[in-house]
Design an enzyme around this catalytic site. Sequence first.
Site, mmCIF file in Angstrom:
data_model
loop_
_atom_site.group_PDB
_atom_site.id
_atom_site.type_symbol
_atom_site.label_atom_id
_atom_site.label_comp_id
_atom_site.label_asym_id
_atom_site.label_seq_id
_atom_site.Cartn_x
_atom_site.Cartn_y
_atom_site.Cartn_z
ATOM 1 C CB SER A 157 -0.937 0.020 1.207
ATOM 2 O OG SER A 157 -0.193 0.029 2.406
ATOM 3 C CG HIS A 216 -3.781 -0.836 -2.145
ATOM 4 N ND1 HIS A 216 -4.262 0.443 -2.165
ATOM 5 C CD2 HIS A 216 -3.548 -1.135 -0.836
ATOM 6 C CE1 HIS A 216 -4.293 0.923 -0.933
ATOM 7 N NE2 HIS A 216 -3.862 -0.022 -0.101
ATOM 8 C CE LYS A 235 -7.569 -0.025 0.704
ATOM 9 N NZ LYS A 235 -7.758 1.106 1.619
HETATM 10 C C1 LIG Z 1 -3.072 -3.261 2.391
HETATM 11 C C2 LIG Z 1 -4.289 -2.809 3.121
HETATM 12 N N1 LIG Z 1 -4.994 -3.713 3.808
HETATM 13 C C3 LIG Z 1 -6.102 -3.358 4.478
HETATM 14 C C4 LIG Z 1 -6.542 -2.066 4.485
HETATM 15 C C5 LIG Z 1 -7.767 -1.703 5.255
HETATM 16 O O1 LIG Z 1 -8.850 -1.625 4.411
HETATM 17 P P1 LIG Z 1 -10.101 -0.695 4.818
HETATM 18 O O2 LIG Z 1 -9.699 0.689 4.486
HETATM 19 O O3 LIG Z 1 -11.218 -1.232 4.003
HETATM 20 O O4 LIG Z 1 -10.301 -0.902 6.286
HETATM 21 C C6 LIG Z 1 -5.855 -1.096 3.764
HETATM 22 C C7 LIG Z 1 -6.336 0.308 3.661
HETATM 23 O O5 LIG Z 1 -6.236 1.184 4.279
HETATM 24 C C8 LIG Z 1 -4.683 -1.459 3.091
HETATM 25 O O6 LIG Z 1 -3.956 -0.558 2.433
#
Ligand SMILES: Cc1ncc(COP(=O)(O)O)c(C=O)c1O
Length: 393
Positions: free
Chosen positions: A175, A203, A234
């Site tokens: 991310s 992502h 996303k």
């Molecule tokens: C790699 C990754 N996993 C999990 C999440 C968490 O997802 P959410 O924003 O739906 O809680 C994110 C985002 O912020 C992320 O970048």
Amino acid sequence: MFEQELDLLKRRRRFRTLRTMETGHGPRVTVGGREMLSLASNDYLGLAVHPALRDAAGAAVERYGTGSGASRLLSGTSPLHTRLEEALADFLPCEAVLLFNSGYAANTGVLGALCGAEDLILSDALNHASIVDGCRLSKADVRVYKHCDLNALEKMLKAESRYRRRWIVTEGVFSMDGDIAPLSDLVNLADKHGAEVYLDDAHGMGVLGEQGRGTAAYCGVEDRLTLRMGTLGKAFGSYGAFVAGRRDSIELLVNRARPLIFSTALPPAVLAASAAALEIIGSPAGDVLRARLHANVQTLVSALRDAGWAGLTGETPITPLILGPVSTALAVADRLFAQGVFAPAIRPPTVPEGTARIRFSVMASHGEEELGRVGALVDREALLSCGNFHHDG
Ligand SMILES: Cc1ncc(COP(=O)(O)O)c(C=O)c1O
């Protein structure tokens, strides 16, 4: 009461505040009354403002109202939940899918529910905080391997064979770095050593691979993972997340995953928007958006290369400019902000010490010309000469 803690954060330049976006999440946003180019959203395909999602959400509110009333296991499961889970299972395809309220809830829920005291988790060093927290909530032993280093991972697999199950946990697209996990070799390693693989594809889902089926499709390992997680907030432009895998693992999650059991279910508008997004993502219209996104990424990356930045791959919509010190990243973010570009600094603990950065995130709905102009604002030589720049890479 908390002055000392707050002071410490401020002195270490870790103090954060919430900034209000006065508009929706398009490529241009209004912040503090000023219109700016946004390079800070994960709404990669621009679906958060798509008319089909708005209409679907509106119709769901008309029909079902706004709330879901209870957790899924009480009275919170609606036909919208089951239909979206079935549609996602057809799309991937896989035996079963379970919705979660967010990616954070999915990661903490899955790792907490499935990884017990007899198990070992092997986690990539750059995994997201929600995986780190999931590891903490699980009762498993946890070892962290160097980012994408399969030799290090194999050494751990060889050394740690006494467990009931060994789980390799990785992101598909990282991310904060935008690089792609070497999933094909990683899955081969898992097979060789009898380990399970849990993929967080927050992502990659919607963005990479045929029909946007994510990093596993891109790497050709879709049917070789134990479980994969995708987010709906996303590229799907909505909210929530899902976990996909075999029916038995999903049944166990229904029985054990605490964020599912003890939290109110996703509401109708969100579910309907996600279902509308899925229809677009898997269709030729989705291919058009992904092609536009890819072209936009190439435009930004080539502008950044022209501005003196090396080592950028342009494989995914996430491109970091790693600056090093927090003060530098903040100074560059302020400078960009002053010039009408919203791309906040990312600081520790979100990224490792000494790697504070600007994270650029591209959308299909950006204009080519506006992306092309960003390079001139972060000219590496100009930043070097302003004296506040210590990066040696
Ligand atoms: C790699 C990754 N996993 C999990 C999440 C968490 O997802 P959410 O924003 O739906 O809680 C994110 C985002 O912020 C992320 O970048």
